[in-house]
Design a protein around this motif. Structure first.
Motif, PDB file in Angstrom:
ATOM      1  N   TRP A   9       0.845  -1.184   0.000  1.00 54.91           N
ATOM      2  CA  TRP A   9       0.000   0.000   0.000  1.00 54.91           C
ATOM      3  C   TRP A   9       0.883   1.238   0.000  1.00 54.91           C
ATOM      4  CZ3 TRP A   9      -5.274   0.111  -0.250  1.00 54.91           C
ATOM      5  CH2 TRP A   9      -5.927  -1.097  -0.064  1.00 54.91           C
ATOM      6  N   GLU A  10       0.502   2.233  -0.787  1.00 55.95           N
ATOM      7  CA  GLU A  10       1.243   3.483  -0.828  1.00 55.95           C
ATOM      8  C   GLU A  10       0.306   4.634  -0.476  1.00 55.95           C
ATOM      9  OE1 GLU A  10       3.356   4.087  -4.478  1.00 55.95           O
ATOM     10  OE2 GLU A  10       3.871   1.973  -4.624  1.00 55.95           O
ATOM     11  N   PRO A  11       0.776   5.582   0.336  1.00 55.66           N
ATOM     12  CA  PRO A  11      -0.090   6.718   0.685  1.00 55.66           C
ATOM     13  C   PRO A  11      -0.289   7.639  -0.514  1.00 55.66           C
ATOM     14  CG  PRO A  11       2.094   7.004   1.632  1.00 55.66           C
ATOM     15  CD  PRO A  11       2.066   5.641   0.996  1.00 55.66           C
ATOM     16  N   LEU A  12      -1.465   8.256  -0.573  1.00 52.13           N
ATOM     17  CA  LEU A  12      -1.755   9.251  -1.599  1.00 52.13           C
ATOM     18  C   LEU A  12      -1.465  10.627  -1.028  1.00 52.13           C
ATOM     19  CD1 LEU A  12      -5.192   7.957  -2.953  1.00 52.13           C
ATOM     20  CD2 LEU A  12      -2.913   7.601  -3.909  1.00 52.13           C
ATOM     21  N   PRO A  13      -1.316  11.624  -1.892  1.00 52.86           N
ATOM     22  CA  PRO A  13      -1.179  12.989  -1.362  1.00 52.86           C
ATOM     23  C   PRO A  13      -2.451  13.372  -0.606  1.00 52.86           C
ATOM     24  CG  PRO A  13      -1.064  12.958  -3.784  1.00 52.86           C
ATOM     25  CD  PRO A  13      -1.276  11.563  -3.334  1.00 52.86           C
ATOM     26  N   PRO A  14      -2.365  14.294   0.334  1.00 51.60           N
ATOM     27  CA  PRO A  14      -3.556  14.667   1.113  1.00 51.60           C
ATOM     28  C   PRO A  14      -4.594  15.377   0.238  1.00 51.60           C
ATOM     29  CG  PRO A  14      -1.703  16.067   1.682  1.00 51.60           C
ATOM     30  CD  PRO A  14      -1.175  15.011   0.761  1.00 51.60           C
ATOM     31  N   MET A  15      -5.863  15.141   0.576  1.00 53.29           N
ATOM     32  CA  MET A  15      -6.955  15.871  -0.063  1.00 53.29           C
ATOM     33  C   MET A  15      -6.992  17.285   0.499  1.00 53.29           C
ATOM     34  SD  MET A  15     -10.039  13.070   0.014  1.00 53.29           S
ATOM     35  CE  MET A  15      -9.771  12.610   1.726  1.00 53.29           C
ATOM     36  N   ALA A  16      -7.727  18.160  -0.158  1.00 49.89           N
ATOM     37  CA  ALA A  16      -7.875  19.531   0.340  1.00 49.89           C
ATOM     38  C   ALA A  16      -8.629  19.535   1.661  1.00 49.89           C
ATOM     39  CB  ALA A  16      -8.603  20.388  -0.685  1.00 49.89           C
ATOM     40  N   CYS A  17      -9.540  18.561   1.823  1.00 48.68           N
ATOM     41  CA  CYS A  17     -10.378  18.506   3.015  1.00 48.68           C
ATOM     42  C   CYS A  17     -10.389  17.079   3.548  1.00 48.68           C
ATOM     43  CB  CYS A  17     -11.791  18.952   2.657  1.00 48.68           C
ATOM     44  SG  CYS A  17     -12.928  18.876   4.033  1.00 48.68           S
ATOM     45  N   GLY A  18      -9.849  16.879   4.746  1.00 43.79           N
ATOM     46  CA  GLY A  18      -9.938  15.569   5.376  1.00 43.79           C
ATOM     47  C   GLY A  18     -11.376  15.268   5.721  1.00 43.79           C
ATOM     48  N   ARG A  19     -11.776  14.001   5.672  1.00 43.38           N
ATOM     49  CA  ARG A  19     -13.180  13.665   5.911  1.00 43.38           C
ATOM     50  C   ARG A  19     -13.331  12.248   6.414  1.00 43.38           C
ATOM     51  NH1 ARG A  19     -15.543  15.383   0.585  1.00 43.38           N
ATOM     52  NH2 ARG A  19     -13.728  16.676   0.408  1.00 43.38           N
ATOM     53  N   ALA A  20     -14.384  12.032   7.179  1.00 48.29           N
ATOM     54  CA  ALA A  20     -14.772  10.704   7.643  1.00 48.29           C
ATOM     55  C   ALA A  20     -16.104  10.355   6.991  1.00 48.29           C
ATOM     56  CB  ALA A  20     -14.916  10.698   9.160  1.00 48.29           C
ATOM     57  N   SER A  21     -16.362   9.087   6.777  1.00 50.11           N
ATOM     58  CA  SER A  21     -17.619   8.572   6.221  1.00 50.11           C
ATOM     59  C   SER A  21     -17.988   9.152   4.860  1.00 50.11           C
ATOM     60  CB  SER A  21     -18.781   8.809   7.189  1.00 50.11           C
ATOM     61  OG  SER A  21     -18.528   8.189   8.411  1.00 50.11           O
ATOM     62  N   PRO A  22     -17.017   9.301   3.927  1.00 49.29           N
ATOM     63  CA  PRO A  22     -17.393   9.786   2.599  1.00 49.29           C
ATOM     64  C   PRO A  22     -17.920   8.642   1.730  1.00 49.29           C
ATOM     65  CG  PRO A  22     -15.063   9.360   2.621  1.00 49.29           C
ATOM     66  CD  PRO A  22     -15.580   9.069   4.024  1.00 49.29           C
ATOM     67  N   ALA A  23     -18.490   9.001   0.598  1.00 53.89           N
ATOM     68  CA  ALA A  23     -18.833   8.035  -0.438  1.00 53.89           C
ATOM     69  C   ALA A  23     -17.661   8.009  -1.422  1.00 53.89           C
ATOM     70  CB  ALA A  23     -20.120   8.447  -1.140  1.00 53.89           C
ATOM     71  N   LEU A  24     -17.334   6.838  -1.941  1.00 52.57           N
ATOM     72  CA  LEU A  24     -16.180   6.695  -2.828  1.00 52.57           C
ATOM     73  C   LEU A  24     -16.550   5.803  -3.999  1.00 52.57           C
ATOM     74  CD1 LEU A  24     -12.553   6.140  -1.950  1.00 52.57           C
ATOM     75  CD2 LEU A  24     -13.641   4.475  -3.404  1.00 52.57           C
ATOM     76  N   ALA A  25     -16.100   6.186  -5.197  1.00 59.23           N
ATOM     77  CA  ALA A  25     -16.282   5.355  -6.391  1.00 59.23           C
ATOM     78  C   ALA A  25     -15.168   5.677  -7.382  1.00 59.23           C
ATOM     79  CB  ALA A  25     -17.643   5.597  -7.027  1.00 59.23           C
ATOM     80  N   VAL A  26     -14.950   4.765  -8.311  1.00 60.04           N
ATOM     81  CA  VAL A  26     -13.965   4.963  -9.373  1.00 60.04           C
ATOM     82  C   VAL A  26     -14.707   5.015 -10.698  1.00 60.04           C
ATOM     83  CG1 VAL A  26     -11.975   3.976 -10.570  1.00 60.04           C
ATOM     84  CG2 VAL A  26     -12.141   3.822  -8.074  1.00 60.04           C
ATOM     85  N   VAL A  27     -14.465   6.095 -11.454  1.00 54.63           N
ATOM     86  CA  VAL A  27     -15.061   6.275 -12.774  1.00 54.63           C
ATOM     87  C   VAL A  27     -13.949   6.625 -13.740  1.00 54.63           C
ATOM     88  CG1 VAL A  27     -16.734   7.556 -14.163  1.00 54.63           C
ATOM     89  CG2 VAL A  27     -17.160   7.213 -11.729  1.00 54.63           C
ATOM     90  N   GLY A  28     -13.831   5.862 -14.816  1.00 53.44           N
ATOM     91  CA  GLY A  28     -12.823   6.172 -15.825  1.00 53.44           C
ATOM     92  C   GLY A  28     -11.414   6.236 -15.289  1.00 53.44           C
ATOM     93  N   GLY A  29     -11.099   5.400 -14.310  1.00 54.76           N
ATOM     94  CA  GLY A  29      -9.752   5.378 -13.743  1.00 54.76           C
ATOM     95  C   GLY A  29      -9.479   6.477 -12.729  1.00 54.76           C
ATOM     96  N   MET A  30     -10.462   7.318 -12.449  1.00 56.29           N
ATOM     97  CA  MET A  30     -10.312   8.386 -11.458  1.00 56.29           C
ATOM     98  C   MET A  30     -11.100   8.012 -10.207  1.00 56.29           C
ATOM     99  SD  MET A  30      -8.791  11.009 -13.069  1.00 56.29           S
ATOM    100  CE  MET A  30      -8.720  11.899 -14.595  1.00 56.29           C
ATOM    101  N   MET A  31     -10.563   8.363  -9.033  1.00 53.43           N
ATOM    102  CA  MET A  31     -11.231   8.073  -7.767  1.00 53.43           C
ATOM    103  C   MET A  31     -11.952   9.333  -7.271  1.00 53.43           C
ATOM    104  SD  MET A  31      -9.727   6.432  -4.244  1.00 53.43           S
ATOM    105  CE  MET A  31      -8.456   7.672  -4.021  1.00 53.43           C
ATOM    106  N   TYR A  32     -13.243   9.182  -6.976  1.00 55.84           N
ATOM    107  CA  TYR A  32     -14.080  10.283  -6.506  1.00 55.84           C
ATOM    108  C   TYR A  32     -14.400  10.085  -5.029  1.00 55.84           C
ATOM    109  CZ  TYR A  32     -14.911  11.562 -11.370  1.00 55.84           C
ATOM    110  OH  TYR A  32     -14.755  11.957 -12.676  1.00 55.84           O
ATOM    111  N   ILE A  33     -14.212  11.134  -4.239  1.00 57.91           N
ATOM    112  CA  ILE A  33     -14.552  11.149  -2.816  1.00 57.91           C
ATOM    113  C   ILE A  33     -15.620  12.231  -2.647  1.00 57.91           C
ATOM    114  CG2 ILE A  33     -13.714  11.573  -0.480  1.00 57.91           C
ATOM    115  CD1 ILE A  33     -12.357   9.171  -1.610  1.00 57.91           C
ATOM    116  N   CYS A  34     -16.783  11.835  -2.130  1.00 53.55           N
ATOM    117  CA  CYS A  34     -17.932  12.749  -2.074  1.00 53.55           C
ATOM    118  C   CYS A  34     -18.483  12.842  -0.655  1.00 53.55           C
ATOM    119  CB  CYS A  34     -19.044  12.242  -2.981  1.00 53.55           C
ATOM    120  SG  CYS A  34     -18.511  11.842  -4.657  1.00 53.55           S
ATOM    121  N   GLY A  35     -18.696  14.072  -0.201  1.00 60.18           N
ATOM    122  CA  GLY A  35     -19.329  14.290   1.091  1.00 60.18           C
ATOM    123  C   GLY A  35     -18.514  13.770   2.255  1.00 60.18           C
ATOM    124  N   GLY A  36     -19.225  13.310   3.277  1.00 58.05           N
ATOM    125  CA  GLY A  36     -18.593  12.849   4.500  1.00 58.05           C
ATOM    126  C   GLY A  36     -18.733  13.898   5.597  1.00 58.05           C
TER     127      GLY A  36
END
Length: 109
Positions: A9-36
């Motif tokens: 496992w490799e860490p990703l760069p930090p998001m602009a906004c840290g969050r708990a309980s988000p929704a996550l999906a992958v579309v077209g090879g991109m990872m989407y983090i929504c809400g939380g």
């Protein structure tokens, strides 16, 4: 983690906004983090991770904050459904194109 390349496992760069309980999906090879949640606040923000560039991009926010929602992909379109905020459970699905569009979920008795 890409098990065809490595089992590490490799860490990703930090998001602009840290969050708990988000929704996550992958579309077209991109990872989407929504809400939380960010502490006491429910978030409407959405971020997209591009593994080619190694960067997060802020996208248009959902119409309302929601935590513990579900994300899914249908026909290469991202949907975020359900979830809740401080006052109510969400009875809608939001579809992301270049912006979010809400759809009310009809319940069947």
């Amino acid at each position: 983690l890409d098990p065809t390349v490595s089992s590490i496992w490799e860490p990703l760069p930090p998001m602009a906004c840290g969050r708990a309980s988000p929704a996550l999906a992958v579309v077209g090879g991109m990872m989407y983090i929504c809400g939380g949640r960010d502490g006491d606040k429910f978030l409407s923000s959405t971020e997209r991770y591009d593994p080619q560039s190694g960067r997060w991009e802020a996208l248009s926010p959902m119409s309302a904050g929601r935590g513990a929602a579900a994300a899914t992909v249908l026909d290469e379109q991202l949907y975020v459904c359900g979830g809740h905020d401080v006052t109510e459970f969400r009875r809608s699905c939001s579809k992301h194109t270049s912006c979010w569009r809400d759809h009310i979920v009809q319940t069947v008795n």
